[in-house]
Scaffold this motif. Sequence first.
Motif, PDB file in Angstrom:
ATOM      1  N   LYS A  86     -11.280   5.823  -6.439  1.00  0.00           N
ATOM      2  CA  LYS A  86     -10.802   5.756  -5.055  1.00  0.00           C
ATOM      3  C   LYS A  86     -10.507   4.308  -4.682  1.00  0.00           C
ATOM      4  O   LYS A  86     -11.306   3.409  -4.924  1.00  0.00           O
ATOM      5  N   ASP A 143      -3.955   6.760  -2.496  1.00  0.00           N
ATOM      6  CA  ASP A 143      -5.349   6.411  -2.219  1.00  0.00           C
ATOM      7  C   ASP A 143      -6.140   6.156  -3.496  1.00  0.00           C
ATOM      8  O   ASP A 143      -7.350   6.240  -3.492  1.00  0.00           O
ATOM      9  N   GLN A 144      -5.475   5.800  -4.575  1.00  0.00           N
ATOM     10  CA  GLN A 144      -6.140   5.937  -5.853  1.00  0.00           C
ATOM     11  C   GLN A 144      -5.957   4.736  -6.780  1.00  0.00           C
ATOM     12  O   GLN A 144      -4.923   4.079  -6.762  1.00  0.00           O
ATOM     13  N   PRO A 199      -5.444   2.121   0.999  1.00  0.00           N
ATOM     14  CA  PRO A 199      -4.661   3.347   0.861  1.00  0.00           C
ATOM     15  C   PRO A 199      -3.414   3.331   1.743  1.00  0.00           C
ATOM     16  O   PRO A 199      -3.407   2.752   2.826  1.00  0.00           O
ATOM     17  N   ASP A 227     -10.532   3.024  -1.847  1.00  0.00           N
ATOM     18  CA  ASP A 227     -11.404   2.459  -0.804  1.00  0.00           C
ATOM     19  C   ASP A 227     -12.856   2.321  -1.266  1.00  0.00           C
ATOM     20  O   ASP A 227     -13.754   2.081  -0.457  1.00  0.00           O
ATOM     21  N   SER A 269       0.836  -1.208   0.000  1.00  0.00           N
ATOM     22  CA  SER A 269       0.000   0.000   0.000  1.00  0.00           C
ATOM     23  C   SER A 269       0.870   1.256   0.000  1.00  0.00           C
ATOM     24  O   SER A 269       0.354   2.361  -0.134  1.00  0.00           O
TER      25      SER A 269
END
Length: 750
Positions: free
Chosen positions: A353, A346-347, A377, A355, A127
Amino acid sequence: METTSTPTHCPYCALQCGMNLSPTPEGGVEVTERVDFPVNRGALCGKGRTAPAVLSSRVRLTSPLVRSRGTLVPATWDEALDRIAGELGAIRAEHGPDALGVFGGGGLTNEKAYTLGKFARVVLGTSQIDYNGRFCMSSAAAGGIKAFGLDRGLPFPLEDIPKTGCVILVGSNLAETMPPALRFFSELRENGGTLIVVDPRRTRTAEQADLHLMPRPGTDLALALGLLHLVVAEGRVDEEYVRERTSGWEEARAAAMAHWPEHVERITGVSVPQLREAVRMFCEPEAAMVLTARGPEQQSKGTDTVGAWINLCLATGRAGRPLSGYGCLTGQGNGQGGREHGQKADQLPGYRKLDDPAARRHVAEVWGVDPDSLPGPGRSAYELLDALGTDIRSLLLMASNPVVSAPRAAHIEERLKSLDFLAVCDVVLSETAALADVVLPVTQWAEETGTMTSLEGRVLLRRRAITPPAGVRSDLEVLHELAARLGVEKGFPTDPEEVFEELRRASAGGPADYSGITYRRLVEENGVFWPCPAPAPEEAGAVGGAGAVGGAVTGAAVDDGGGDDGEDTGFDVIPEDPTRDEAGPAQPGAVLPANVHPGTPRLFLDRFATDDGRARFAPVSHRPAAEEPDEEYPVFLTTGRVVAQYQSGAQTRRVDELNAAAPGPFVELHPRLAARLGAAEGDPLAVVSRRGRAVAPARITTGIRPDTVFMPFHWPGEGRANTLTNPALDPTSRMPEFKVCAVRVEIAGA
Ligand code: SF4
């Protein structure tokens, strides 16, 4: 070497000026004028003109380097790649996937940024990936998404600027950062429009302005609130627009009303009459724009500051209307595309996104993996760099030079040195590459094909013009080879067009939808503005043989921007649109199949990209910078760029002509401050902050506030400005506060 001239784009900033690369009799390549690209019409700054100098093997890395007994020594590609794969595999086995950090850059092509994000999540399973664009424009991106539901730096093409009535340019010195763009503002004034520049320095850009506001560093938010207060007090709110197209006005209005003009004058140093004049100039014409750049954005309250400037646009009905709006002048070459396709913490690609379960499912299906296998993320850029040597034990870095460009740079340099393993892919031996355990020499702009997305949101094809020197490979080849060595044999093609075809599918239906764009369209139309959805399957089938848009079908819905309102002839000339003239499709007379989306030069004209279609006001209030001057550190430091250097200078410091024009750092200060210090022009000044000390010669000018010094940040060593800067982060964008910190200034050695 190609035998003919190749139309392409500059390797540096987000203006992505068009240029031709033409072969020279000596077997090299030179830049020649390319007038068909509407943004620069052949004009280039010195960086663009001299860009081929960095192609020379005199300044290039042409062999992998591997550290042996403390020294980087040449190695074969197999040795270098085996070493990286072996180290990453061993660290992952011992410490888990999140011990592997990945750091990208805003100069990477869309194909590389996309592949790097996929490599981190699919091959490494980590991550911990982010990129240096976090340092560049993330507050504007966050502010834009909050307000409009979508982040595209400019929601309109640059050619709209001369046709509007007034532009407030906040914290941008484009006379130095992207000189060819200055003509849009000159034309604005020639057409009777006005330019307001907000900057604590009287820059070459500010000298062009009808009104120059010089706020204290870190007070742009208060300034915007003060202007909004006056808009309300003077009855200049566009009530109907606010009612029909926005939400959240009452809270924003209440916050602005707490910032009465005299209070704002005390905070900012900008006088009440100047505030009133700015409001008059902004509100009187039918249309107006606010454009921000790094000045208001690189602050620990950058997102709120952008929100306050957007509030000003919304309250006056100046967003989502022709020739009006808020925009951000993105800095890095692919700062826009680089923030859309998955190298951010975060992408996922398409500005999705990480998440969002639906986004994970969509991208996982394109990638052929289980959505649950995708990590969540990770840390933002500074937080990731700050964690090196702790729970992050290795770093794979591409197209970035944080030893020079990160805030609190001496600390980050120590963090890099504390890693178990550092691998760097670069064109030259940058200051960061010099710390690496393995350095891989990679191809660059003129030696490879790939797409870039300019500050206008215009996707462009940068074409290969020359054969790369022996010994270098592309970043895509590097990721392909490493993936294979780490057990993933498929899914990492080395052909950029093949990667782009996959990116189209991955982005389909996302906010940054590229699914209707093909390499062929990019050539024929001279660029395409996103979003540009692909035709739905049945429509694509109906066109038959529509090779111009590619056969790739994504299932994304065609939006109402398609030009199919005439007879079904199969092909239409793009309809004449007076607001589209130069912007898009950029190639006059371009012919597209009837159901093909023409791209979107102008956003939000019908609705914003929020759930309810309304733009959202930001209920923001002023707060001080994370570090204000005090007795020990009584002066503001602000940082920025000079015209002859680019970012960390890794490329431009290797160009003789640019070095002659800008040979080193300096400290710009006002004569009153110089007199207090007893400093004369050229004296070595020590600038000291809580994070370190930098030394550079004095440059004395009345064009700066007496309470502020300025340093450009392009150089390493004792004049490194980022030794001093404050990594205080914006709570939303996680962008560091490069633009303001407290320092003391003294004569070095005194
Ligand atoms: Fe290159 Fe930017 Fe200069 Fe244009 S303005 S030539 S894109 S560096």
